[in-house]
Write an enzyme that holds these catalytic residues in place. Structure first.
Site, PDB file in Angstrom:
ATOM      1  N   ALA A  13     -32.913   8.224 -60.811  1.00 56.36           N
ATOM      2  CA  ALA A  13     -33.672   9.334 -60.214  1.00 56.36           C
ATOM      3  C   ALA A  13     -35.094   8.896 -59.872  1.00 56.36           C
ATOM      4  CB  ALA A  13     -33.703  10.515 -61.191  1.00 56.36           C
ATOM      5  N   ARG A  19     -36.086  10.857 -46.894  1.00 60.04           N
ATOM      6  CA  ARG A  19     -35.448  11.655 -45.839  1.00 60.04           C
ATOM      7  C   ARG A  19     -35.571  13.170 -46.070  1.00 60.04           C
ATOM      8  NH1 ARG A  19     -30.158   7.884 -46.285  1.00 60.04           N
ATOM      9  NH2 ARG A  19     -31.124   7.558 -48.338  1.00 60.04           N
ATOM     10  N   GLY A  90     -34.666  -0.650 -55.104  1.00 63.16           N
ATOM     11  CA  GLY A  90     -33.226  -0.518 -54.878  1.00 63.16           C
ATOM     12  C   GLY A  90     -32.476  -0.085 -56.129  1.00 63.16           C
ATOM     13  N   ASP A 115     -28.787  12.359 -57.059  1.00 62.49           N
ATOM     14  CA  ASP A 115     -28.743  13.213 -55.858  1.00 62.49           C
ATOM     15  C   ASP A 115     -27.332  13.644 -55.488  1.00 62.49           C
ATOM     16  OD1 ASP A 115     -27.746  10.833 -54.894  1.00 62.49           O
ATOM     17  OD2 ASP A 115     -29.113  10.679 -53.190  1.00 62.49           O
ATOM     18  N   GLY A 152     -21.937   4.056 -48.105  1.00 58.11           N
ATOM     19  CA  GLY A 152     -21.441   2.687 -48.227  1.00 58.11           C
ATOM     20  C   GLY A 152     -19.920   2.701 -48.102  1.00 58.11           C
ATOM     21  N   ASN A 182     -18.151   4.909 -50.741  1.00 56.57           N
ATOM     22  CA  ASN A 182     -18.623   4.786 -52.121  1.00 56.57           C
ATOM     23  C   ASN A 182     -19.331   6.088 -52.516  1.00 56.57           C
ATOM     24  OD1 ASN A 182     -19.808   3.971 -54.548  1.00 56.57           O
ATOM     25  ND2 ASN A 182     -21.568   3.042 -53.486  1.00 56.57           N
ATOM     26  N   ARG A 345     -41.506  45.714 -61.608  1.00 58.82           N
ATOM     27  CA  ARG A 345     -42.220  44.454 -61.820  1.00 58.82           C
ATOM     28  C   ARG A 345     -42.118  44.024 -63.276  1.00 58.82           C
ATOM     29  NH1 ARG A 345     -47.755  46.083 -59.701  1.00 58.82           N
ATOM     30  NH2 ARG A 345     -48.346  44.063 -60.585  1.00 58.82           N
ATOM     31  N   ARG A 452     -57.919  70.665 -60.983  1.00 58.53           N
ATOM     32  CA  ARG A 452     -58.050  70.635 -59.524  1.00 58.53           C
ATOM     33  C   ARG A 452     -58.892  71.824 -59.098  1.00 58.53           C
ATOM     34  NH1 ARG A 452     -51.918  72.542 -59.272  1.00 58.53           N
ATOM     35  NH2 ARG A 452     -52.263  74.785 -59.211  1.00 58.53           N
TER      36      ARG A 452
HETATM   37  C1  UD1 Z   1     -26.195   5.029 -52.161  1.00 59.07           C
HETATM   38  C2  UD1 Z   1     -25.249   3.822 -52.167  1.00 59.07           C
HETATM   39  C3  UD1 Z   1     -24.143   4.068 -51.148  1.00 59.07           C
HETATM   40  C4  UD1 Z   1     -23.394   5.330 -51.504  1.00 59.07           C
HETATM   41  C5  UD1 Z   1     -24.344   6.520 -51.636  1.00 59.07           C
HETATM   42  C6  UD1 Z   1     -23.588   7.664 -52.277  1.00 59.07           C
HETATM   43  C7  UD1 Z   1     -26.563   1.872 -52.780  1.00 59.07           C
HETATM   44  C8  UD1 Z   1     -27.233   0.638 -52.287  1.00 59.07           C
HETATM   45  N1  UD1 Z   1     -25.993   2.623 -51.861  1.00 59.07           N
HETATM   46  O1  UD1 Z   1     -26.802   5.110 -50.910  1.00 59.07           O
HETATM   47  O2  UD1 Z   1     -23.243   2.971 -51.133  1.00 59.07           O
HETATM   48  O3  UD1 Z   1     -22.413   5.598 -50.501  1.00 59.07           O
HETATM   49  O4  UD1 Z   1     -25.461   6.210 -52.493  1.00 59.07           O
HETATM   50  O5  UD1 Z   1     -24.369   8.827 -52.349  1.00 59.07           O
HETATM   51  O6  UD1 Z   1     -26.574   2.099 -53.974  1.00 59.07           O
HETATM   52  N2  UD1 Z   1     -32.861   5.186 -56.688  1.00 59.07           N
HETATM   53  C9  UD1 Z   1     -33.660   4.704 -57.691  1.00 59.07           C
HETATM   54  N3  UD1 Z   1     -34.423   3.602 -57.463  1.00 59.07           N
HETATM   55  C10 UD1 Z   1     -34.412   2.934 -56.287  1.00 59.07           C
HETATM   56  C11 UD1 Z   1     -33.566   3.426 -55.253  1.00 59.07           C
HETATM   57  C12 UD1 Z   1     -32.808   4.548 -55.487  1.00 59.07           C
HETATM   58  O7  UD1 Z   1     -33.703   5.278 -58.793  1.00 59.07           O
HETATM   59  O8  UD1 Z   1     -35.108   1.928 -56.154  1.00 59.07           O
HETATM   60  C13 UD1 Z   1     -32.049   6.400 -56.933  1.00 59.07           C
HETATM   61  C14 UD1 Z   1     -32.441   7.547 -56.037  1.00 59.07           C
HETATM   62  O9  UD1 Z   1     -33.397   8.379 -56.660  1.00 59.07           O
HETATM   63  C15 UD1 Z   1     -31.106   8.274 -55.825  1.00 59.07           C
HETATM   64  C16 UD1 Z   1     -30.062   7.200 -56.052  1.00 59.07           C
HETATM   65  O10 UD1 Z   1     -30.706   6.113 -56.663  1.00 59.07           O
HETATM   66  O11 UD1 Z   1     -30.917   9.304 -56.768  1.00 59.07           O
HETATM   67  C17 UD1 Z   1     -29.390   6.738 -54.764  1.00 59.07           C
HETATM   68  O12 UD1 Z   1     -30.376   6.240 -53.869  1.00 59.07           O
HETATM   69  P1  UD1 Z   1     -30.322   6.588 -52.307  1.00 59.07           P
HETATM   70  O13 UD1 Z   1     -31.483   5.959 -51.659  1.00 59.07           O
HETATM   71  O14 UD1 Z   1     -30.118   8.025 -52.101  1.00 59.07           O
HETATM   72  O15 UD1 Z   1     -29.004   5.784 -51.877  1.00 59.07           O
HETATM   73  P2  UD1 Z   1     -28.100   6.023 -50.600  1.00 59.07           P
HETATM   74  O16 UD1 Z   1     -28.769   5.436 -49.422  1.00 59.07           O
HETATM   75  O17 UD1 Z   1     -27.695   7.427 -50.530  1.00 59.07           O
HETATM   76 CA    CA Z   2     -28.229   9.240 -51.714  1.00 58.59          CA
END
Ligand code: UD1
Ligand code: CA
Length: 468
Positions: A13, A19, A90, A115, A152, A182, A345, A452
């Site tokens: 998280a 986005r 990542g 998410d 993915g 994925n 309220r 009154r």
């Molecule tokens: C990711 C997957 C994708 C999958 C999709 C499913 C990867 C590389 N890709 O893509 O294959 O289909 O989820 O929903 O994993 N986060 C961190 N630290 C970071 C980056 C992300 O904690 O450095 C957390 C984010 O807060 C989020 C989750 O990891 O809750 C996923 O990251 P997000 O950027 O939403 O990945 P997607 O592009 O959706």
């Molecule tokens: Ca995501």
């Protein structure tokens, strides 16, 4: 029988959620009154992991505070920890950041993304069972999507074994038509996870360390990778923007309404009814269109709510009706009528059989059994007894511009129309207040108070005026 192993759950998280285009961290966006992260925490908790870890980073303290305030670890009896991912490099890097929290741990690690609010405990448990039954080293949740969009993709070899996961923006032309995606939920044996993670690089379109790369690394080392294909594709929905957020909220909303309907609540128009997660509604209650039940609201049996009412953090007894009205942080007894067009309220308590109607507003007051408050009245900071009749346009004048004062109205009293009761003031039991009075002094019980101007009558005045 699969063998019992220790289980840890990691929830990622730390991402900014670019986005979403918001100052709020993505995982704190709410659906049906709760953050995405709380839903994922619930699902993870249902596995009863011995360690539950949330990886935070972007606005991490905000995320920690929100979870600690709103998601009770005590209730789940779990050991919840937060770890920091200082830079968001990542998903693999995020899992690496959680390494210290896995110190001394041996067993299975479930990795989830913060998410995916539509994930349920049932699906997650089934997923984990598959991992154990197949005795896999690594199991990934997949789903089949007609439009795989930004997910993915699962790339399989000619024997249908999983070869790798490729992110949407890194797809080769021949991988473009793959529809198995994925879902972002994994179970990995702890020792394998740490080993594979150390080999993940960032040679991809985003220059990030992708967790998904562990799949290819596992295949190269002949480890056993299993998949669990989730039939309910909504479960796999990852919320990256506000459009998907609204889609996910609709799915959750219908889930909540369906549960209520199956438990004996009539919902006339589910498309236009909004009930937060955790709201309780009793048997045979009818919810009419345009109604919102929010927060910690509890509605008893045999009530009618709506049309067009919003009830927030309030309780309603049985057989009561609330229509075209707003109720906040209040307590309503049984067989009470509220509305149309009333506003209760904060800190209002209506005892049984009370009737509050057309354009009445009540705040921080108790209204005793059987009392009626109708027609444009304002009752604030008051203790009103039983069987009182509050006439049209009555105002408790509770505020002198600096302080608030209380009004006390005894049982069985009668407040005539358009009276101003200037607080602090006490009206005794069974007292009468004449219509149009502005009272500044207490009225003893059984007394009549008139405050009154006397009427002046000038016989023939009009005729004389015309003659002059
Ligand atoms: C990711 C997957 C994708 C999958 C999709 C499913 C990867 C590389 N890709 O893509 O294959 O289909 O989820 O929903 O994993 N986060 C961190 N630290 C970071 C980056 C992300 O904690 O450095 C957390 C984010 O807060 C989020 C989750 O990891 O809750 C996923 O990251 P997000 O950027 O939403 O990945 P997607 O592009 O959706
Ligand atoms: Ca995501």
């Amino acid at each position: 029988m699969s063998q019992e192993v220790d289980l840890a759950a990691l929830i990622l998280a730390a991402g900014a959620g670019t986005r979403m285009k918001s100052s709020l961290p993505k995982v704190l966006f709410e659906l049906c009154g709760r953050s995405m992260l709380e839903y994922v925490l619930d699902a993870a908790a249902s596995l009863e992991p011995t360690r539950l870890v949330v990886v935070v980073g972007h606005k991490g303290q905000e995320v920690i505070d929100a979870v600690e305030n709103r998601w009770s670890t005590a209730q789940h009896g779990l050991n919840l920890n937060f770890v920091w991912q200082k830079e968001q490099l990542g998903t693999a890097h995020a899992v690496m950041s959680a390494k210290p929290s896995l110190e001394g741990f041996q067993g299975d690690v479930v990795i989830l993304y913060g998410d995916t609010p539509l994930l349920t405990g049932d699906v997650l448990r089934e997923f984990y069972e598959v991992h154990k039954t197949l005795e896999a080293d690594l199991t990934i949740m997949t789903a089949f999507l007609e439009n795989p969009g930004y997910y993915g993709r699962i790339v399989r070899d000619c024997n249908q074994n999983v070869k790798k996961i490729v992110e949407a923006r890194d797809l080769a032309p021949e991988e473009m038509n793959i529809k198995e995606i994925n879902a972002g939920m994994y179970v990995v044996k702890s020792e394998i996870l740490l080993d594979l993670l150390s080999r993940v690089g960032n040679n991809n379109a985003k220059k990030e360390y992708y967790l998904t790369d562990i799949v290819e690394l596992a295949a190269q080392r002949d480890l056993k990778t299993a998949t669990y294909m989730c039939q309910d594709t909504f479960v796999a929905e990852g919320v990256n923007d506000r459009y998907v957020l609204s889609e996910a909220e609709s799915v959750l909303r219908i889930r909540i309404l369906k549960d209520l309907m199956l438990s004996g609540v009539t919902i006339r128009d589910p498309e236009h009814t909004y009930v937060d997660f955790g709201v309780e509604v009793g048997l045979d209650t009818v919810i009419e269109p345009g109604s919102y039940l929010r927060g910690k609201t509890k509605i008893g049996p045999g009530c009618v709510v709506g049309p067009m009412s919003e009830i927030i953090d309030s309780s309603v007894g049985q057989g009561s009706r609330v229509w075209f009205s707003v109720v906040e942080n209040s307590k309503i007894g049984s067989n009470v009528q509220v509305g149309p067009y009333s506003h209760l309220r904060s800190q209002t308590c209506l005892e049984d059989g009370v009737s509050v109607g057309n354009y009445a507003e009540i705040k921080n007051s108790t209204i005793g059994k059987g009392t009626k408050v109708h027609h444009h009245s304002y009752i604030g900071d008051s203790d009103v007894g039983c069987d009182v009749n509050i006439g049209a346009g009555t105002v408790t004048v509770n505020y002198d511009g600096a302080r608030k004062y209380r009004t006390r109205i005894g049982d069985g009293s009668f407040i005539g129309c358009n009276s101003n009761l200037i607080a602090p003031i006490t009206i005794g039991n069974r007292a009468y207040v004449a219509a149009g009075s502005t009272l500044t002094d207490d009225v003893p019980e059984d007394a009549l108070a008139i405050a009154r101007e006397r009427q002046v009558l000038k016989e023939g005045w009009v005729v004389k005026k015309k003659q002059s």
